[in-house]
Design an enzyme around this catalytic site. Structure first.
Site, PDB file in Angstrom:
ATOM      1  N   ASN A 123      25.324  79.935  31.144  1.00  0.00           N
ATOM      2  CA  ASN A 123      26.013  79.021  30.227  1.00  0.00           C
ATOM      3  C   ASN A 123      25.718  77.549  30.530  1.00  0.00           C
ATOM      4  O   ASN A 123      25.351  76.780  29.638  1.00  0.00           O
ATOM      5  CB  ASN A 123      27.523  79.299  30.301  1.00  0.00           C
ATOM      6  N   GLN A 163      38.804  72.608  42.108  1.00  0.00           N
ATOM      7  CA  GLN A 163      39.338  72.541  40.746  1.00  0.00           C
ATOM      8  C   GLN A 163      40.522  71.581  40.654  1.00  0.00           C
ATOM      9  O   GLN A 163      40.707  70.912  39.633  1.00  0.00           O
ATOM     10  CB  GLN A 163      39.774  73.952  40.311  1.00  0.00           C
ATOM     11  N   LYS A 202      41.901  79.301  40.469  1.00  0.00           N
ATOM     12  CA  LYS A 202      40.632  80.019  40.299  1.00  0.00           C
ATOM     13  C   LYS A 202      40.880  81.481  40.597  1.00  0.00           C
ATOM     14  O   LYS A 202      41.799  81.810  41.359  1.00  0.00           O
ATOM     15  CB  LYS A 202      39.572  79.492  41.280  1.00  0.00           C
ATOM     16  N   LYS A 226      39.026  68.117  40.384  1.00  0.00           N
ATOM     17  CA  LYS A 226      38.255  68.036  39.141  1.00  0.00           C
ATOM     18  C   LYS A 226      39.187  67.880  37.950  1.00  0.00           C
ATOM     19  O   LYS A 226      39.001  67.010  37.096  1.00  0.00           O
ATOM     20  CB  LYS A 226      37.434  69.327  38.998  1.00  0.00           C
ATOM     21  N   GLY A 259      36.353  81.107  31.816  1.00  0.00           N
ATOM     22  CA  GLY A 259      35.147  81.732  32.348  1.00  0.00           C
ATOM     23  C   GLY A 259      34.578  80.998  33.547  1.00  0.00           C
ATOM     24  O   GLY A 259      34.984  79.888  33.894  1.00  0.00           O
ATOM     25  N   ASP A 260      33.637  81.631  34.196  1.00  0.00           N
ATOM     26  CA  ASP A 260      32.817  81.062  35.273  1.00  0.00           C
ATOM     27  C   ASP A 260      31.648  82.042  35.401  1.00  0.00           C
ATOM     28  O   ASP A 260      31.351  82.765  34.422  1.00  0.00           O
ATOM     29  CB  ASP A 260      33.632  80.938  36.579  1.00  0.00           C
TER      30      ASP A 260
HETATM   31  P1  NDP Z   1      26.589  82.237  34.278  1.00  0.00           P
HETATM   32  O1  NDP Z   1      27.067  83.531  34.803  1.00  0.00           O
HETATM   33  O2  NDP Z   1      26.536  82.012  32.818  1.00  0.00           O
HETATM   34  O3  NDP Z   1      25.146  81.898  34.865  1.00  0.00           O
HETATM   35  C1  NDP Z   1      24.934  81.834  36.239  1.00  0.00           C
HETATM   36  C2  NDP Z   1      23.459  81.596  36.485  1.00  0.00           C
HETATM   37  O4  NDP Z   1      23.255  81.316  37.868  1.00  0.00           O
HETATM   38  C3  NDP Z   1      22.610  82.817  36.172  1.00  0.00           C
HETATM   39  O5  NDP Z   1      21.326  82.395  35.805  1.00  0.00           O
HETATM   40  C4  NDP Z   1      22.580  83.538  37.519  1.00  0.00           C
HETATM   41  O6  NDP Z   1      21.465  84.397  37.690  1.00  0.00           O
HETATM   42  C5  NDP Z   1      22.500  82.373  38.471  1.00  0.00           C
HETATM   43  N1  NDP Z   1      23.137  82.744  39.737  1.00  0.00           N
HETATM   44  C6  NDP Z   1      24.439  83.045  39.931  1.00  0.00           C
HETATM   45  N2  NDP Z   1      24.677  83.358  41.199  1.00  0.00           N
HETATM   46  C7  NDP Z   1      23.488  83.266  41.818  1.00  0.00           C
HETATM   47  C8  NDP Z   1      23.097  83.466  43.150  1.00  0.00           C
HETATM   48  N3  NDP Z   1      23.973  83.829  44.094  1.00  0.00           N
HETATM   49  N4  NDP Z   1      21.783  83.253  43.438  1.00  0.00           N
HETATM   50  C9  NDP Z   1      20.902  82.884  42.478  1.00  0.00           C
HETATM   51  N5  NDP Z   1      21.231  82.673  41.195  1.00  0.00           N
HETATM   52  C10 NDP Z   1      22.504  82.865  40.879  1.00  0.00           C
HETATM   53  O7  NDP Z   1      27.530  81.139  34.979  1.00  0.00           O
HETATM   54  P2  NDP Z   1      27.762  79.622  34.547  1.00  0.00           P
HETATM   55  O8  NDP Z   1      26.540  79.034  33.944  1.00  0.00           O
HETATM   56  O9  NDP Z   1      29.036  79.568  33.814  1.00  0.00           O
HETATM   57  O10 NDP Z   1      28.035  78.952  35.977  1.00  0.00           O
HETATM   58  C11 NDP Z   1      27.012  78.334  36.745  1.00  0.00           C
HETATM   59  C12 NDP Z   1      27.635  77.378  37.744  1.00  0.00           C
HETATM   60  O11 NDP Z   1      28.389  76.381  37.041  1.00  0.00           O
HETATM   61  C13 NDP Z   1      28.635  77.997  38.727  1.00  0.00           C
HETATM   62  O12 NDP Z   1      28.574  77.308  39.950  1.00  0.00           O
HETATM   63  C14 NDP Z   1      29.984  77.725  38.063  1.00  0.00           C
HETATM   64  O13 NDP Z   1      31.045  77.732  39.008  1.00  0.00           O
HETATM   65  C15 NDP Z   1      29.724  76.334  37.527  1.00  0.00           C
HETATM   66  N6  NDP Z   1      30.602  75.879  36.452  1.00  0.00           N
HETATM   67  C16 NDP Z   1      30.739  76.600  35.309  1.00  0.00           C
HETATM   68  C17 NDP Z   1      31.555  76.129  34.300  1.00  0.00           C
HETATM   69  C18 NDP Z   1      31.677  76.822  32.993  1.00  0.00           C
HETATM   70  O14 NDP Z   1      32.332  76.276  32.098  1.00  0.00           O
HETATM   71  N7  NDP Z   1      31.064  77.978  32.788  1.00  0.00           N
HETATM   72  C19 NDP Z   1      32.333  74.895  34.453  1.00  0.00           C
HETATM   73  C20 NDP Z   1      32.051  74.172  35.672  1.00  0.00           C
HETATM   74  C21 NDP Z   1      31.227  74.675  36.630  1.00  0.00           C
HETATM   75  P3  NDP Z   1      21.687  85.984  37.546  1.00  0.00           P
HETATM   76  O15 NDP Z   1      22.018  86.206  36.103  1.00  0.00           O
HETATM   77  O16 NDP Z   1      20.413  86.590  37.971  1.00  0.00           O
HETATM   78  O17 NDP Z   1      22.832  86.322  38.458  1.00  0.00           O
HETATM   79  O1  2IT Z   2      34.566  75.525  37.436  1.00  0.00           O
HETATM   80  C1  2IT Z   2      35.069  75.260  36.323  1.00  0.00           C
HETATM   81  O2  2IT Z   2      35.514  74.139  36.069  1.00  0.00           O
HETATM   82  C2  2IT Z   2      35.103  76.316  35.318  1.00  0.00           C
HETATM   83  N1  2IT Z   2      34.583  77.401  35.555  1.00  0.00           N
HETATM   84  C3  2IT Z   2      35.796  76.073  34.000  1.00  0.00           C
HETATM   85  C4  2IT Z   2      37.271  76.258  34.146  1.00  0.00           C
HETATM   86  C5  2IT Z   2      38.075  76.183  32.864  1.00  0.00           C
HETATM   87  O3  2IT Z   2      39.276  76.396  32.984  1.00  0.00           O
HETATM   88  O4  2IT Z   2      37.528  75.919  31.796  1.00  0.00           O
END
Ligand code: NDP
Ligand code: 2IT
Length: 463
Positions: free
Chosen positions: A250, A121, A136, A124, A175-176
């Site tokens: 997301n 982070q 984080k 980034k 969120g994450d």
């Molecule tokens: P969500 O919780 O909205 O979705 C996560 C998705 O990934 C779900 O479909 C989940 O399935 C799947 N998943 C999570 N963990 C596992 C696992 N161990 N094995 C298999 N599938 C898995 O999270 P986000 O979409 O927010 O985050 C997804 C990725 O993006 C993460 O790596 C996060 O750190 C990264 N990210 C997110 C940001 C954000 O703004 N939200 C910003 C930058 C990066 P299930 O529901 O079955 O667990």
């Molecule tokens: O991994 C990431 O960059 C996030 N989950 C978003 C962090 C944020 O502060 O919006």
């Protein structure tokens, strides 16, 4: 899924020793070892040219959290039973702004995972062009299968400790995985009650209480904008490209939405039970179904295959040493689920299937051997800290709007996000060229992200 780290034989003894010391100092944290190895291998090129960073121990200081807060989260479930989880916030680096980064609620969360995320982070956030430090946090709490009331009680208990450590000019969580709009709402409500202050202490807030338009879309949109920029360097666009997307949360949802707007054809989605392959392509009607399934009904991706004809659902098979999602003919891949979801074998499969664009929506979704395969093949490989920076960048825009006490239109925020993704792409291209590795976005992102933080630390003395 931990990835065993082997340091590249090409790096200097200084870098090899540095990585060795970090690994020895942080035992049992393989994801942090992996992230640190990737970053410090890139920085090998910088340390030769800028010995003043070495004597100021900037690399060692960057690997050490400024502060690490770990706390008990006790809460009561719907049956009246007492439950205990562990909460954590890592305040990694504040050289260029207040700590900023998400909270992850997932049973796999541990110190090594949060440390790798906090470390990534820092670079980034530096790349976003906005003044944000890195942090984080999260918990091993599993929101899956919990009622709204249970999630609320957990979030309130989590905030009962976290509130004393955060603030709009100190540390701004978001969120994450497992933390979306619902959780941010409960966390914000409790913070406001404890502090008696309505401030921009969290991002990803609801639209009518301080949230920003486009923040929900931003990470996925940004990852697609980044892919479009990479393709632009070869005079190509996303139009007509077949795309593999993992996850269905997301990031995956808005990745698919933006791909559709740009004329691409996404064909896969997944969750922790398995993945769907939709040869005809996921269209906007199917996306709408999927978003309702995941965000409202909180169901499983298999339902998508039950609902639409010609879609194949493949459950996770723990006996396989590869992920079949990455074994389809395609042009582009958007890993958007979790860390280490693309192994070396998956990277080989992707390359064999014709994939030449990888834009990482997830954080560190590719293992180190996978990264090296992508780099050797000279494909357009955008690492997470660059490709998924649109989410935190738009969080930065939410903070600006909160400070000004106004809100920008959808078009304005989207235009700023798009401009930031172009700027990040440009800095990666320029930094990789300046250090003699043109086209290597991993070096570009690590170096450009590091330099800004390192120079700020040099200016601010030994703190
Ligand atoms: P969500 O919780 O909205 O979705 C996560 C998705 O990934 C779900 O479909 C989940 O399935 C799947 N998943 C999570 N963990 C596992 C696992 N161990 N094995 C298999 N599938 C898995 O999270 P986000 O979409 O927010 O985050 C997804 C990725 O993006 C993460 O790596 C996060 O750190 C990264 N990210 C997110 C940001 C954000 O703004 N939200 C910003 C930058 C990066 P299930 O529901 O079955 O667990
Ligand atoms: O991994 C990431 O960059 C996030 N989950 C978003 C962090 C944020 O502060 O919006």
């Amino acid at each position: 899924m931990a990835n065993v780290v082997s340091v590249s034989p090409k790096v200097s003894n200084y870098t090899r020793d540095l990585i060795g010391e970090i690994i020895a100092k942080n035992p049992g944290e393989p994801e942090f070892h992996q992230a640190a190895t990737e970053v410090y291998e890139s920085l090998d090129l910088v340390m030769e040219r800028r010995p003043e960073y070495r004597s100021a121990k900037i690399p060692e200081r960057v690997a050490e959290p400024e502060r690490l807060i770990m706390f008990r989260v006790s809460w009561q479930d719907d049956q009246g039973r007492f439950q205990v989880n562990r909460g954590c916030r890592i305040e990694m680096n504040s050289a260029i702004g207040p700590y900023k980064g998400g909270l992850r609620f997932h049973p796999s969360v541990n110190l090594g995972i949060l440390k790798f995320l906090a470390f990534e982070q820092v670079f980034k956030n530096s790349l976003t062009t906005l003044p944000m430090g890195g942090g984080k946090g999260g918990s091993d709490f599993d929101p899956k299968g919990k009622s709204d009331h249970e999630v609320m009680r957990f979030c309130q208990s989590f905030m009962n400790e976290l509130f004393r450590h955060i603030g709009p000019d100190t540390d701004v969580p978001a969120g994450d995985i497992g933390v979306g709009g619902r959780e941010i709402g409960f966390l914000f409500g409790q913070y406001k009650k404890l502090r008696n202050e309505f401030t921009g202490v969290l991002t990803g807030k609801g639209l009518n209480w301080g949230g920003s338009l486009i923040r929900p879309e931003a990470t996925g949109y940004g990852a697609v904008y980044f892919a479009a920029e990479m393709l632009g360097t070869r005079g190509e666009s996303l139009s007509g490209k077949t795309c593999l997307v993992s996850g269905s949360g997301n990031v995956a949802q808005y990745t698919v939405e933006k791909l559709l707007q740009l004329g691409a054809k996404p064909v896969t989605l997944s969750d922790s039970n398995g993945y769907i392959y939709d040869e005809a392509g996921i269209d906007s009607e199917k996306l709408k179904f999927m978003m309702d399934l995941k965000n409202v009904r909180r169901g499983r991706i298999k339902d998508y295959a039950d609902r639409f004809k010609g879609v194949v659902f493949t459950p996770i098979d723990p006996r396989l040493d590869y992920n079949p999602l990455w074994n389809h003919k395609a042009h582009c891949a958007f890993p958007s689920a979790t860390q280490n979801e693309i192994s070396g074998k998956d990277a080989q499969n992707l390359l064999r299937n014709g994939v030449y664009v990888v834009s990482e929506g997830a954080n560190m979704p590719t293992t180190l051997d996978g990264v090296r395969l992508f780099l050797d093949a000279k494909i357009l490989y955008g690492p997470g800290k660059a490709a998924n920076a649109g989410g935190v960048a738009t969080s930065g825009l939410e903070m600006s709007q909160n400070s000004m006490r106004l809100s920008w239109t959808r078009e304005e925020v989207d235009a700023r996000l798009h401009g930031i993704m172009k700027a990040i792409h440009k800095s990666c291209v320029e930094a990789s060229s300046a250090f003699g590795t043109a086209g290597n976005y991993v070096n570009g992102a690590n170096i450009a992200g590091f330099l800004k933080v390192a120079d700020a630390m040099m200016d601010q003395g030994l703190v």
